[in-house]
Design a protein around this motif. Structure first.
Motif, PDB file in Angstrom:
ATOM      1  N   TYR A  81       1.050  -1.806  -0.105  1.00  0.00           N
ATOM      2  CA  TYR A  81       0.404   0.251  -0.062  1.00  0.00           C
ATOM      3  C   TYR A  81       0.871   0.948   0.089  1.00  0.00           C
ATOM      4  CZ  TYR A  81       0.730   0.057   4.728  1.00  0.00           C
ATOM      5  OH  TYR A  81       1.532   0.382   6.248  1.00  0.00           O
ATOM      6  N   LYS A  82       0.117   2.157  -0.445  1.00  0.00           N
ATOM      7  CA  LYS A  82       0.962   3.516  -0.715  1.00  0.00           C
ATOM      8  C   LYS A  82       1.242   4.352   0.791  1.00  0.00           C
ATOM      9  CE  LYS A  82       0.978   4.172  -5.407  1.00  0.00           C
ATOM     10  NZ  LYS A  82       2.488   3.962  -5.425  1.00  0.00           N
ATOM     11  N   ARG A  83       2.257   4.883   1.430  1.00  0.00           N
ATOM     12  CA  ARG A  83       2.457   6.192   2.343  1.00  0.00           C
ATOM     13  C   ARG A  83       2.800   7.153   1.723  1.00  0.00           C
ATOM     14  NH1 ARG A  83       3.662   5.146   8.079  1.00  0.00           N
ATOM     15  NH2 ARG A  83       2.784   6.216   8.263  1.00  0.00           N
ATOM     16  N   ARG A  84       3.355   8.503   2.314  1.00  0.00           N
ATOM     17  CA  ARG A  84       3.762   9.405   1.876  1.00  0.00           C
ATOM     18  C   ARG A  84       4.724  10.145   3.218  1.00  0.00           C
ATOM     19  NH1 ARG A  84      -1.873  13.005   0.590  1.00  0.00           N
ATOM     20  NH2 ARG A  84      -2.280  11.211  -0.904  1.00  0.00           N
ATOM     21  N   ARG A  85       5.645  10.483   2.270  1.00  0.00           N
ATOM     22  CA  ARG A  85       6.338  11.268   3.199  1.00  0.00           C
ATOM     23  C   ARG A  85       6.464  12.536   2.980  1.00  0.00           C
ATOM     24  NH1 ARG A  85      10.951   6.875   2.447  1.00  0.00           N
ATOM     25  NH2 ARG A  85      11.539   7.010   0.921  1.00  0.00           N
ATOM     26  N   LYS A  86       7.045  13.996   3.450  1.00  0.00           N
ATOM     27  CA  LYS A  86       7.844  15.704   2.903  1.00  0.00           C
ATOM     28  C   LYS A  86       9.022  14.788   2.706  1.00  0.00           C
ATOM     29  CE  LYS A  86       5.988  18.623   5.721  1.00  0.00           C
ATOM     30  NZ  LYS A  86       5.705  19.418   6.248  1.00  0.00           N
ATOM     31  N   VAL A  87       9.773  15.334   1.831  1.00  0.00           N
ATOM     32  CA  VAL A  87      10.577  15.776   1.364  1.00  0.00           C
ATOM     33  C   VAL A  87      11.152  17.177   1.286  1.00  0.00           C
ATOM     34  CG1 VAL A  87      10.864  13.091   0.398  1.00  0.00           C
ATOM     35  CG2 VAL A  87       9.668  15.324  -1.220  1.00  0.00           C
ATOM     36  N   ASN A  88      12.830  16.801   0.717  1.00  0.00           N
ATOM     37  CA  ASN A  88      12.969  18.801   0.712  1.00  0.00           C
ATOM     38  C   ASN A  88      13.305  18.581  -0.840  1.00  0.00           C
ATOM     39  OD1 ASN A  88      14.666  20.181   0.076  1.00  0.00           O
ATOM     40  ND2 ASN A  88      16.056  20.030   1.522  1.00  0.00           N
ATOM     41  N   PRO A  89      12.853  19.600  -1.455  1.00  0.00           N
ATOM     42  CA  PRO A  89      12.987  19.578  -3.537  1.00  0.00           C
ATOM     43  C   PRO A  89      14.314  19.275  -3.340  1.00  0.00           C
ATOM     44  CG  PRO A  89      12.260  21.592  -2.308  1.00  0.00           C
ATOM     45  CD  PRO A  89      11.964  20.345  -1.178  1.00  0.00           C
ATOM     46  N   ASN A  90      15.708  20.253  -2.736  1.00  0.00           N
ATOM     47  CA  ASN A  90      16.744  20.272  -3.479  1.00  0.00           C
ATOM     48  C   ASN A  90      17.479  18.844  -2.684  1.00  0.00           C
ATOM     49  OD1 ASN A  90      15.919  22.797  -3.973  1.00  0.00           O
ATOM     50  ND2 ASN A  90      16.222  23.777  -1.887  1.00  0.00           N
ATOM     51  N   ASP A  91      16.755  17.848  -2.297  1.00  0.00           N
ATOM     52  CA  ASP A  91      17.730  16.734  -2.054  1.00  0.00           C
ATOM     53  C   ASP A  91      17.467  15.772  -3.180  1.00  0.00           C
ATOM     54  OD1 ASP A  91      18.878  14.212  -1.198  1.00  0.00           O
ATOM     55  OD2 ASP A  91      17.355  14.071   0.696  1.00  0.00           O
ATOM     56  N   LYS A  92      19.361  15.299  -3.651  1.00  0.00           N
ATOM     57  CA  LYS A  92      19.425  15.325  -5.379  1.00  0.00           C
ATOM     58  C   LYS A  92      18.391  13.484  -5.698  1.00  0.00           C
ATOM     59  CE  LYS A  92      23.533  13.030  -4.253  1.00  0.00           C
ATOM     60  NZ  LYS A  92      25.113  12.638  -4.096  1.00  0.00           N
ATOM     61  N   ASP A  93      18.118  12.697  -4.033  1.00  0.00           N
ATOM     62  CA  ASP A  93      17.491  11.627  -4.583  1.00  0.00           C
ATOM     63  C   ASP A  93      16.480  11.935  -3.963  1.00  0.00           C
ATOM     64  OD1 ASP A  93      20.390  10.470  -4.245  1.00  0.00           O
ATOM     65  OD2 ASP A  93      20.340  10.177  -2.060  1.00  0.00           O
ATOM     66  N   ALA A  94      15.947  12.873  -3.598  1.00  0.00           N
ATOM     67  CA  ALA A  94      13.800  13.070  -3.699  1.00  0.00           C
ATOM     68  C   ALA A  94      13.542  12.416  -4.993  1.00  0.00           C
ATOM     69  CB  ALA A  94      13.863  14.521  -3.233  1.00  0.00           C
ATOM     70  N   LYS A  95      12.103  11.999  -4.789  1.00  0.00           N
ATOM     71  CA  LYS A  95      11.653  12.075  -5.859  1.00  0.00           C
ATOM     72  C   LYS A  95      10.365  12.248  -5.118  1.00  0.00           C
ATOM     73  CE  LYS A  95       9.274   8.023  -8.297  1.00  0.00           C
ATOM     74  NZ  LYS A  95       8.599   7.083  -8.245  1.00  0.00           N
ATOM     75  N   VAL A  96      10.263  13.304  -5.436  1.00  0.00           N
ATOM     76  CA  VAL A  96       8.293  14.512  -5.633  1.00  0.00           C
ATOM     77  C   VAL A  96       7.482  14.274  -6.812  1.00  0.00           C
ATOM     78  CG1 VAL A  96       6.934  16.923  -5.249  1.00  0.00           C
ATOM     79  CG2 VAL A  96       9.642  17.044  -5.441  1.00  0.00           C
ATOM     80  N   THR A  97       6.326  13.455  -5.940  1.00  0.00           N
ATOM     81  CA  THR A  97       5.019  12.764  -6.532  1.00  0.00           C
ATOM     82  C   THR A  97       4.233  13.898  -5.998  1.00  0.00           C
ATOM     83  OG1 THR A  97       5.692  10.814  -5.286  1.00  0.00           O
ATOM     84  CG2 THR A  97       3.881  11.219  -6.244  1.00  0.00           C
ATOM     85  N   PHE A  98       3.858  14.934  -5.379  1.00  0.00           N
ATOM     86  CA  PHE A  98       3.081  15.990  -5.594  1.00  0.00           C
ATOM     87  C   PHE A  98       3.530  17.481  -4.722  1.00  0.00           C
ATOM     88  CE2 PHE A  98       1.471  13.679  -2.455  1.00  0.00           C
ATOM     89  CZ  PHE A  98       0.950  14.874  -1.610  1.00  0.00           C
ATOM     90  N   ILE A  99       3.043  18.840  -5.035  1.00  0.00           N
ATOM     91  CA  ILE A  99       3.220  19.842  -4.252  1.00  0.00           C
ATOM     92  C   ILE A  99       1.951  20.091  -3.112  1.00  0.00           C
ATOM     93  CG2 ILE A  99       3.691  22.125  -4.318  1.00  0.00           C
ATOM     94  CD1 ILE A  99       5.452  21.325  -6.236  1.00  0.00           C
ATOM     95  N   ASP A 100       1.712  19.969  -1.996  1.00  0.00           N
ATOM     96  CA  ASP A 100       0.479  20.263  -1.985  1.00  0.00           C
ATOM     97  C   ASP A 100      -0.361  22.237  -1.580  1.00  0.00           C
ATOM     98  OD1 ASP A 100       1.195  21.519   0.312  1.00  0.00           O
ATOM     99  OD2 ASP A 100       0.903  19.616   1.578  1.00  0.00           O
TER     100      ASP A 100
END
Length: 855
Positions: free
Chosen positions: A522-541
């Motif tokens: 199942y899916k969960r979500r976590r807040k990420v730093n968009p400047n993190d090179k490993d971050a995969k931004v799924t959406f912006i609230d």
């Protein structure tokens, strides 16, 4: 505060060190390899703590040492004792043997006065207000000691029966269902309410009212309900023949009889279960026919009801303690071609587990003695505390004479998957039967050995058991075991069960009980730093925060991934389509709760049931579009297969379960105008009483299709007066002398006469009334109750009493939020889980850490 001391009969008292909660949570998360849910469950429910909430264990390893120490102390009383270290090795890491619930929390815990029993059944058999009230008190006395309770209501006279008091005739069983349900809701048990099972025989003339009590009346929310169905009823229902109900149900010459259409009632049971997952079904003749304790029914061991989850049928005032064996722990080389099940180690551990369960009975007897000492020392007079004292004396007697145990399993689904067997397949059923036959033979062998070493349970009589089907099955499987029982007896009257193992399976990180995996991912979500090179931004609230969605997997699916060469981190970030291709290669594919062939599942339950002397708690999960005809087929197959009970859960029939993330954009709701249903002149109403700060408040909620349609609420002293026993009625729409709408309350008094009290709206001034009309308008247009609550909470009103009135409306409406609904602001203040807070019976509970908030 003085440092607590744990006392032991064989060791010097040891002082306890209190740990900071944050330190304990951190250590527990590390112990569970980052599994915060398992860590929080352990900290909140099972870590040693006192009544002030101080925690005295840092990790589950401390708990396992505590349990091992106490079991070893009991072992020293008998020949050939198990060593503390051997017990500890069987307990550690939750790998093999896992005491469940009350034993885990209570063994070695002298800081609180509680029982080690998971469940009880009570029943004084009295059909009088005195007997009913006494059962109510017995129920809450047990629940406050952490036990779940079962009661059968078949001894209560039917509705309309003459009685020798001012009521003139009986109200039947349904009002007393509500009474016991309300008592259950009131009892707090360390963050959880009490658990109650109510049963009635299908032979009782009020059985149909019992079947409808929860669906049609929207009540009895504090209890599970199950119908005791006999073979004659099943045959009558399937053959379209009439069936005779009577009272008393077991009388050869009953006081009243009633012929009913069995097929019609059977269809109603099926429909209600399809619609709301209740009532559950107990195939009572199968239960009694197979029951070993019922060989001693004339000595007090006549089975009358079950515990709240149905896995332990019990006689009045008997109890049971639960322990699970982790089946996954015996799979060697899991999820590989070399996978195998270590039957030798399993058999050895089953015998050890049964021995440990017998030790727990001795520990429970000590606990009961302590409870009795506390009751005797309490300052109340004996007239007040006699019911509680007599209750525990009865429980002590049943425990000593029968020494009943509840050895069960968990991780059936993971065991089968790890061996490459598809849950529900014929091969998987055959293997499961082999495992449970091995379990039964070894548990009974252990009990026979203990009878030789420690003595048989006091009322053992082989002659009484000679025709019991379960005992004869054991005799056929292992003739030498049967001869040993004939020679020395048996230590325990009944031994085996399969419980749901909810929180236990969270800590073993396996599937629960006999069940398959619920979901693979199942899916969960976590807040990420968009400047993190490993971050995969799924959406912006809407406030600009960046989020990443990621996959969360069933624990043992992760093992399968690792053992089959997959990069787990990469799979965690996969899109659904790519992930699905990998899931389809695993043994979990088509083997989750909603995938398993439902008829095959009940056949599996029936096959395993033959090797379980108590019963099995199992739920058949079916998709939302399943027909009532299929539900009927599942039930009838369960009866034919020899199941002792069956519960159906149709997806969507109740709120609050995890669902897979499969909705497409096209399936998302679109904005549209709505027309509310026209208000009838007469609406069913629920009357809710509650505290608002220190004030007594009353709310009258008009209901349309069991959903709030309009609301009237205020302080009890300001509203019109009506009796405290009124919990339901009707809101009548009329006209006053000026032609304006007027709303009146109508209800039935205790003699069955309808009473009308005029002027619900008169309890408000005009401003409150206008707010009430606006809120009622929102309700009528179908806004989800949780969002109505959020809307009211956001009202900006200046006057103090309107704020108080606003809180009253919120308190009333929260009780109608479906259980499992996520809160608008669902971040838990206890553990900071952003999706943690869910509604449960009007309160907010955290699914991660157990935090609760009412009000």
């Amino acid at each position: 505060m003085d440092t607590p001391v744990i006392k032991s009969q064989s060791k010097k008292p040891r002082k306890l060190k209190a740990f900071d909660r944050d330190e304990v949570v951190k250590a527990a998360v590390e112990y569970f390899h980052g599994d915060e849910l398992a860590a929080n469950v352990w900290v909140n429910k099972y870590a040693l703590k006192d009544s002030f909430g101080n925690i005295y264990e840092r990790t589950p390893d401390d708990m396992h040492r505590r349990i091992a120490s106490e079991l070893a102390r009991i072992e020293q009383k008998y020949p050939n004792p198990l060593s503390e270290e051997k017990i500890y090795k069987a307990l550690r890491y939750f790998q093999y043997i896992v005491p469940q619930g009350s034993p885990m929390a209570g063994i070695g815990n002298n800081l609180q006065v509680s029982s080690l029993s998971n469940c009880f059944v009570i029943g004084n058999g009295a059909d009088s207000y005195g007997g009913i009230a006494k059962a109510d008190e017995e129920q809450v006395q047990l629940m406050k000691r952490r036990g779940g309770v079962g009661q059968d209501l078949s001894h209560l006279r039917p509705k309309g029966t003459p009685v020798m008091n001012s009521a003139l005739s009986s109200t039947g069983i349904v009002p007393f269902m509500e009474r016991y349900s309300n008592s259950t809701r009131e009892v707090a048990q360390d963050g959880r309410r009490g658990a109650l099972m109510l049963t009635v025989s299908i032979k009782h003339p009020d059985a149909e009212d019992f079947i409808d009590a929860k669906v049609e009346r929207g009540k009895v929310t504090g209890a599970n309900v199950s119908v005791r169905i006999d073979d004659e009823f099943m045959r009558s229902a399937m053959d379209g023949k009439p069936y005779r109900q009577q009272f008393p149900i077991d009388a050869k010459e009953p006081d009243m009889t009633k012929e009913v259409d069995a097929s019609r009632i059977w269809k109603k049971i099926i429909h209600n279960a399809w619609k709301s997952a209740e009532p559950g079904i107990l195939f009572w003749d199968t239960i009694i026919r197979e029951s070993v304790p019922d060989c001693y029914s004339d000595l007090g061991y006549k089975t009358i009801s079950t515990n709240p989850c149905g896995e332990i049928p019990l006689c009045p005032y008997d109890s049971c303690r639960l322990l699970a064996i982790n089946l996954y722990g015996y799979v060697e080389n899991p999820f590989t071609d070399e996978a195998s099940f270590n039957f030798e180690k399993f058999g050895e551990h089953v015998q050890m587990a049964q021995r440990m369960m017998d030790d727990i009975i001795d520990l429970e007897i000590e606990k009961i003695e302590r409870i009795l000492e506390k009751i005797d020392a309490d300052p109340e007079g004996s007239d007040i505390k006699n019911t509680e004292r007599e209750l525990w004396v009865k429980i002590q007697k049943a425990c000593v004479n029968g020494r009943r145990t509840g050895v069960g399993i968990t991780a059936e689904g993971d065991m089968l998957a790890a061996l490459g067997l598809r849950y529900g397949s014929d091969d998987a059923i055959d293997f499961s039967v082999q495992v449970h036959r091995t379990l039964a033979v070894n548990a009974y062998r252990s009990s026979a050995v203990m009878a030789k070493e420690r003595g048989a349970f006091p009322i053992y009589d082989s002659e009484r058991e000679k025709d019991n089907p379960f005992i004869n099955r054991l005799r056929e499987a292992d003739p030498a075991l049967y001869e040993e029982m004939l020679a020395h007896g048996r230590r325990n009257i009944a031994l085996l069960t399969i419980a749901p193992t909810g929180t236990t399976s969270l800590m073993t990180q396996t599937t629960s009980g006999i069940e398959p995996a619920f979901l693979i991912s199942y899916k969960r979500r976590r807040k990420v730093n968009p400047n993190d090179k490993d971050a995969k931004v799924t959406f912006i609230d809407e406030v600009g925060d960046h989020w990443e969605e990621y996959n969360v997997f069933h624990h043992k699916f992760l093992v399968w991934l690792t053992n089959n060469g997959y990069d787990v981190d990469k799979v965690t970030r996969m899109e659904a389509e790519e992930l699905q291709k990998i899931i389809e290669k695993s043994p979990f594919y088509k083997a989750t709760a909603n995938d398993v062939d439902w008829v095959q599942k009940v056949k599996m339950q029936g096959a395993i049931q033959k090797w379980v002397d108590h019963s099995i708690s199992v739920t058949v999960n079916i998709p939302e579009d399943t027909s009532e005809e299929m539900v009927q087929k599942i039930y009838e197959t369960a009866w034919e297969a020899g199941c002792k009970g069956c519960t159906i859960y149709r997806d969507g029939s109740r709120s609050g379960v995890l669902v897979s993330d499969t909705a497409s954009k096209e399936s998302q709701p679109k904005f549209r105008e709505t027309m509310p249903p026209k208000r009838p002149d007469r609406l069913e109403a629920a009357v809710v009483r509650f505290k608002n700060s220190n004030e007594d408040w009353i709310a009258v909620i008009g209901l349309f299709d069991d959903r709030p349609y309009e609301v009237f609420t205020g302080r009890a002293e300001d509203m019109f007066k009506f009796p405290d026993y009124v919990t339901s009625g009707w809101v009548m729409k009329n006209k006053d002398e000026d032609g304006h709408n007027r709303y009146d309350l109508q209800f039935c008094d205790r003699d069955g006469y309808r009473v009308t009290i005029e002027g619900l709206s008169r309890s408000f001034n005009k401003e409150y009334w206008n707010y009430a009309k606006l809120i009622s308008g929102v309700l009528r247009h179908g806004m989800p109750i949780v969002h109505v609550v959020e809307l009211i909470e956001g009202l900006n009103v200046p006057e103090d009493f309107i704020n108080t009135w606003k809180k009253g409306v919120i308190r009333a409406l929260k009780q109608f939020v479906p259980d499992g609904t996520q809160a608008a602001d669902s971040t838990c203040p206890g553990c900071s889980d952003p999706d943690g807070l869910l509604y449960k019976e009007g309160c907010l509970l955290c699914k991660s850490c157990g935090y609760s908030e009412c009000g």
